[in-house]
Design an enzyme around this catalytic site. Structure first.
Site, mmCIF file in Angstrom:
data_model
loop_
_atom_site.group_PDB
_atom_site.id
_atom_site.type_symbol
_atom_site.label_atom_id
_atom_site.label_comp_id
_atom_site.label_asym_id
_atom_site.label_seq_id
_atom_site.Cartn_x
_atom_site.Cartn_y
_atom_site.Cartn_z
ATOM 1 N N ASP A 43 62.639 7.454 11.953
ATOM 2 C CA ASP A 43 61.176 7.471 12.018
ATOM 3 C C ASP A 43 60.642 8.584 12.907
ATOM 4 O OD1 ASP A 43 61.488 5.139 10.507
ATOM 5 O OD2 ASP A 43 61.707 3.975 12.343
ATOM 6 N N GLY A 45 59.622 11.338 11.727
ATOM 7 C CA GLY A 45 58.609 12.067 10.959
ATOM 8 C C GLY A 45 59.264 13.014 9.961
ATOM 9 N N HIS A 71 59.557 6.783 4.550
ATOM 10 C CA HIS A 71 59.095 8.118 4.941
ATOM 11 C C HIS A 71 57.620 8.250 4.589
ATOM 12 C CE1 HIS A 71 63.523 9.548 4.338
ATOM 13 N NE2 HIS A 71 63.368 8.798 5.397
ATOM 14 N N ARG A 174 85.602 -1.091 -3.640
ATOM 15 C CA ARG A 174 85.878 -0.609 -5.003
ATOM 16 C C ARG A 174 85.574 -1.640 -6.090
ATOM 17 N NH1 ARG A 174 91.480 1.318 -2.887
ATOM 18 N NH2 ARG A 174 91.025 -0.565 -1.735
ATOM 19 N N THR A 267 73.215 1.641 10.380
ATOM 20 C CA THR A 267 73.137 1.365 8.952
ATOM 21 C C THR A 267 74.530 1.646 8.367
ATOM 22 O OG1 THR A 267 71.820 1.683 6.950
ATOM 23 C CG2 THR A 267 72.272 3.680 8.269
ATOM 24 N N VAL A 327 57.946 1.206 8.305
ATOM 25 C CA VAL A 327 57.271 1.489 7.031
ATOM 26 C C VAL A 327 57.757 0.511 5.951
ATOM 27 C CG1 VAL A 327 56.916 3.274 5.260
ATOM 28 C CG2 VAL A 327 57.105 3.929 7.653
ATOM 29 N N THR A 329 59.521 -2.658 6.741
ATOM 30 C CA THR A 329 59.472 -4.073 7.129
ATOM 31 C C THR A 329 58.239 -4.451 7.941
ATOM 32 O OG1 THR A 329 60.633 -3.625 9.190
ATOM 33 C CG2 THR A 329 62.001 -4.178 7.266
ATOM 34 N N LYS A 359 55.005 14.343 16.945
ATOM 35 C CA LYS A 359 54.225 13.346 17.691
ATOM 36 C C LYS A 359 53.989 13.703 19.161
ATOM 37 C CE LYS A 359 54.152 9.215 15.444
ATOM 38 N NZ LYS A 359 54.518 7.898 14.953
ATOM 39 N N ASP A 361 51.331 14.794 20.248
ATOM 40 C CA ASP A 361 49.961 14.317 20.506
ATOM 41 C C ASP A 361 49.932 12.885 21.045
ATOM 42 O OD1 ASP A 361 50.934 13.997 17.727
ATOM 43 O OD2 ASP A 361 49.148 12.752 17.483
HETATM 44 P P1 2SA Z 1 70.003 -1.605 7.303
HETATM 45 O O1 2SA Z 1 68.880 -2.331 6.623
HETATM 46 O O2 2SA Z 1 71.332 -2.256 7.077
HETATM 47 O O3 2SA Z 1 70.023 -0.147 7.047
HETATM 48 O O4 2SA Z 1 69.712 -1.807 8.883
HETATM 49 C C1 2SA Z 1 70.656 -1.433 9.857
HETATM 50 C C2 2SA Z 1 69.976 -0.783 11.053
HETATM 51 O O5 2SA Z 1 69.351 0.431 10.629
HETATM 52 C C3 2SA Z 1 67.986 0.425 10.999
HETATM 53 N N1 2SA Z 1 67.171 1.096 9.993
HETATM 54 C C4 2SA Z 1 66.093 1.813 10.288
HETATM 55 N N2 2SA Z 1 65.630 2.282 11.468
HETATM 56 C C5 2SA Z 1 64.481 3.004 11.431
HETATM 57 N N3 2SA Z 1 63.755 3.208 10.282
HETATM 58 C C6 2SA Z 1 64.201 2.748 9.108
HETATM 59 N N4 2SA Z 1 63.388 2.725 8.032
HETATM 60 C C7 2SA Z 1 62.160 1.901 8.081
HETATM 61 C C8 2SA Z 1 60.982 2.707 8.598
HETATM 62 C C9 2SA Z 1 62.453 0.659 8.938
HETATM 63 C C10 2SA Z 1 61.518 -0.522 8.835
HETATM 64 O O6 2SA Z 1 60.859 3.860 8.194
HETATM 65 O O7 2SA Z 1 60.200 2.234 9.409
HETATM 66 O O8 2SA Z 1 60.542 -0.566 8.104
HETATM 67 O O9 2SA Z 1 61.823 -1.508 9.549
HETATM 68 C C11 2SA Z 1 65.456 2.088 9.058
HETATM 69 N N5 2SA Z 1 66.198 1.578 8.062
HETATM 70 C C12 2SA Z 1 67.271 0.982 8.653
HETATM 71 C C13 2SA Z 1 67.625 -1.068 11.033
HETATM 72 O O10 2SA Z 1 66.449 -1.328 11.790
HETATM 73 C C14 2SA Z 1 68.871 -1.660 11.662
HETATM 74 O O11 2SA Z 1 68.837 -1.456 13.044
HETATM 75 P P1 GDP Z 2 60.512 9.168 8.852
HETATM 76 O O1 GDP Z 2 61.229 7.909 8.502
HETATM 77 O O2 GDP Z 2 61.295 10.016 9.803
HETATM 78 O O3 GDP Z 2 60.046 9.953 7.662
HETATM 79 O O4 GDP Z 2 59.206 8.755 9.666
HETATM 80 P P2 GDP Z 2 58.178 7.554 9.343
HETATM 81 O O5 GDP Z 2 57.304 7.942 8.225
HETATM 82 O O6 GDP Z 2 58.923 6.265 9.242
HETATM 83 O O7 GDP Z 2 57.380 7.476 10.702
HETATM 84 C C1 GDP Z 2 56.742 8.600 11.266
HETATM 85 C C2 GDP Z 2 55.247 8.283 11.461
HETATM 86 O O8 GDP Z 2 54.676 9.272 12.291
HETATM 87 C C3 GDP Z 2 54.458 8.334 10.173
HETATM 88 O O9 GDP Z 2 53.431 7.383 10.246
HETATM 89 C C4 GDP Z 2 53.896 9.753 10.151
HETATM 90 O O10 GDP Z 2 52.674 9.847 9.411
HETATM 91 C C5 GDP Z 2 53.631 9.959 11.612
HETATM 92 N N1 GDP Z 2 53.731 11.360 12.094
HETATM 93 C C6 GDP Z 2 54.634 12.314 11.749
HETATM 94 N N2 GDP Z 2 54.468 13.417 12.505
HETATM 95 C C7 GDP Z 2 53.456 13.147 13.347
HETATM 96 C C8 GDP Z 2 52.835 13.869 14.427
HETATM 97 O O11 GDP Z 2 53.199 14.984 14.762
HETATM 98 N N3 GDP Z 2 51.806 13.232 15.088
HETATM 99 C C9 GDP Z 2 51.373 11.967 14.751
HETATM 100 N N4 GDP Z 2 50.374 11.422 15.445
HETATM 101 N N5 GDP Z 2 51.947 11.266 13.759
HETATM 102 C C10 GDP Z 2 52.972 11.845 13.089
HETATM 103 MG MG MG Z 3 60.952 5.897 8.609
#
Ligand code: 2SA
Ligand code: GDP
Ligand code: MG
Length: 452
Positions: A43, A45, A71, A174, A267, A327, A329, A359, A361
């Site tokens: 997350d 960005g 994303h 497998r 993961t 994004v 959950t 980020k 800012d």
């Molecule tokens: P999984 O479901 O088996 O992949 O979970 C295992 C660990 O990997 C983490 N994980 C994540 N961490 C950050 N962002 C992810 N994507 C979503 C997002 C997460 C969400 O963009 O916000 O919405 O909760 C992502 N996907 C997997 C997860 O939290 C476990 O720690």
């Molecule tokens: P990713 O999983 O790495 O693609 O990132 P996510 O989309 O899960 O989370 C990043 C969040 O930060 C999103 O809500 C983006 O819109 C936001 N974001 C990305 N870059 C910036 C930034 O430079 N400043 C701010 N304020 N928000 C940002």
């Molecule tokens: Mg993400």
């Protein structure tokens, strides 16, 4: 000039003036593949950075993970969320490839396409290619993910419950089922599916699967997906050989990598550079730029150790100002200070050539900003990132402290116009990692970026 001689009498049998080939396959490609990787716990960005670079790309690929990823791309006020689709799909010039290393939940994929179509995504059918080697995530894999998390109780990992771990487990055992099986002989697919369900029910007797209903449903999915399925290894080989610009969008992040992450709180795929090669069938020789996406602070969603976590009001400020919610959950993300010790480790594993710092800012209002520049374990400074989660849980971060700039950076578009303490913050990151920062994010929108 190459001269070959007959070993017995030394007579010259052939003389070759020119080498038969002008290059050595993909050892010297015309253009190199650019890779975008999450450098922390996800997350950072990545979606925004991919969208920015996709304007100049021909193909954007996903190489690992599944719809656990989330994303975000913000274009002219519209927010798009991608889980399985490469974020470059909104660029009408770009082809999007979902590679062999990705695990695909077809109902999730079609739902994602419908949501994005409603937001204006068009003509994706001619631009989306899916590897026939990618494995399928079934609903029962998602149920197993939930059951496993429940069984672990207080030791749960905090997965997204999208069936990612169980599907990669089927692949490694497998017994997994690939997209190619689904669009191939349907009777064979049915047999494989039935035995896959049976083997899971032996381990999880509570697992209820209506096999007939699932097979009927997948017959329809097979027809919907068939036009998109491709042998993507050869497709990418030809593309790279012909000088097409290829971008790879990493999902999840280095510290969630199954080998290098904070195991078992990870993961189930390789989210580091190695996963790019194995997840797409690209040789290391074609990899060019490796861009680290680094958030200006650290976040983590799910369980596991987090040395710089802030469980105080500053943590809450970062969570609120940064809108740090999953994004996929909608879970609140845990927040903490920027951790350079952690970043050093992921830089060693991934070999970043540049950084996009995002980020910045979000730190605008803080009076004091801290950065972790090392760890102490049992009172002694250590020179590595601990592989043991219990050690990582015990480390004491060593902090460097900055005066905050306490002014908005949202509208700044050049490095020189950043407040001097913000400049120092960026310079510390560059100097500590010895990697240049090429972009700085100062807002969620496509335009909110400082290019250096
Ligand atoms: P999984 O479901 O088996 O992949 O979970 C295992 C660990 O990997 C983490 N994980 C994540 N961490 C950050 N962002 C992810 N994507 C979503 C997002 C997460 C969400 O963009 O916000 O919405 O909760 C992502 N996907 C997997 C997860 O939290 C476990 O720690
Ligand atoms: P990713 O999983 O790495 O693609 O990132 P996510 O989309 O899960 O989370 C990043 C969040 O930060 C999103 O809500 C983006 O819109 C936001 N974001 C990305 N870059 C910036 C930034 O430079 N400043 C701010 N304020 N928000 C940002
Ligand atoms: Mg993400």
């Amino acid at each position: 000039c190459i001269v070959q001689t007959n070993g017995d009498n030394g007579n010259v049998v052939s003389v070759r003036k020119k080498p038969r080939v002008s290059s050595v396959g993909l050892a010297q490609p015309k253009t190199k593949v650019t890779v975008i990787l999450g450098a922390q716990w996800g997350d950072e960005g990545k979606g925004k950075v991919v969208d920015m670079l996709a304007t100049d790309a021909d193909i954007v690929c996903r190489c690992q993970g599944g719809n656990n990823a989330g994303h975000t791309v913000v274009v002219e006020g519209s927010e798009y969320h991608f889980h399985l689709l490469p974020s470059g799909i909104i660029n009408p010039r770009c082809k999007s490839v979902i590679g062999n290393g990705v695990v695909i939940h077809l109902p999730g994929l079609f739902e994602e396409l419908e949501i994005n179509e409603a937001q204006g995504l068009t003509e994706w059918k001619d631009r989306l290619l899916i590897s026939d080697r990618a494995h399928l995530v079934f609903d029962f894999h998602q149920q197993v993910d939930q059951l496993q998390e429940l069984e672990k109780g207080t030791q749960s990992l905090g997965t997204t419950k999208k069936g990612i771990g169980p599907t990669y487990a089927s692949k490694a055992a497998r017994i997994g089922i690939r997209i190619g099986d689904l669009v191939g002989d349907y009777d064979k697919f049915s047999e494989k599916f039935t035995s896959l369900v049976t083997s899971h029910q032996k381990v999880f007797p509570a697992l209820k699967v209506d096999v007939k209903a699932e097979l009927d449903r997948y017959k329809i999915y097979a027809e919907r997906i068939r036009p998109l399925v491709k042998e993507t290894v050869y497709y990418l080989y030809k593309s790279v050989k012909n000088g097409k610009k290829v971008l790879v969008e990493g999902a999840n992040a280095a510290l969630l990598d199954i080998d290098f992450g904070t195991y078992p709180y990870v993961t189930s795929s390789n989210c580091s550079i190695g996963g790019v090669c194995t997840g797409l069938g690209l040789p290391p020789s074609v990899i060019g730029e490796i861009i680290a996406v680094v958030k200006a602070y650290t976040t983590r969603v799910g369980d596991g150790p987090f040395p710089t976590e802030l469980l105080d009001t500053t943590g809450e400020i970062l969570q609120k100002r940064g809108a740090e919610f999953g994004v996929t959950t909608k879970r609140k993300r845990r927040c903490g200070w920027l951790d350079l010790a952690l970043l050093k480790f992921t830089a060693i594993v991934n070999g970043y050539s540049s950084i996009c710092l995002t980020k910045l800012d979000i730190l605008d209002t803080l009076p004091i900003i801290k950065v972790c520049v090392g760890y102490r374990l049992s009172g002694k400074e250590i020179d590595h990132f601990p592989s043991s989660t219990s050690d990582l849980a015990k480390v004491e971060p060593i902090y460097e402290e900055f005066n905050g700039w306490q002014t908005s950076t949202e509208h700044v578009r050049s490095f020189d116009n950043l407040p001097s303490s913000a400049q120092k913050y960026v310079q510390l990151l560059e100097e500590y990692l010895d990697i240049p920062v090429k972009w700085i994010g100062v807002g969620a929108g496509r335009e909110s970026i400082i290019a250096i």
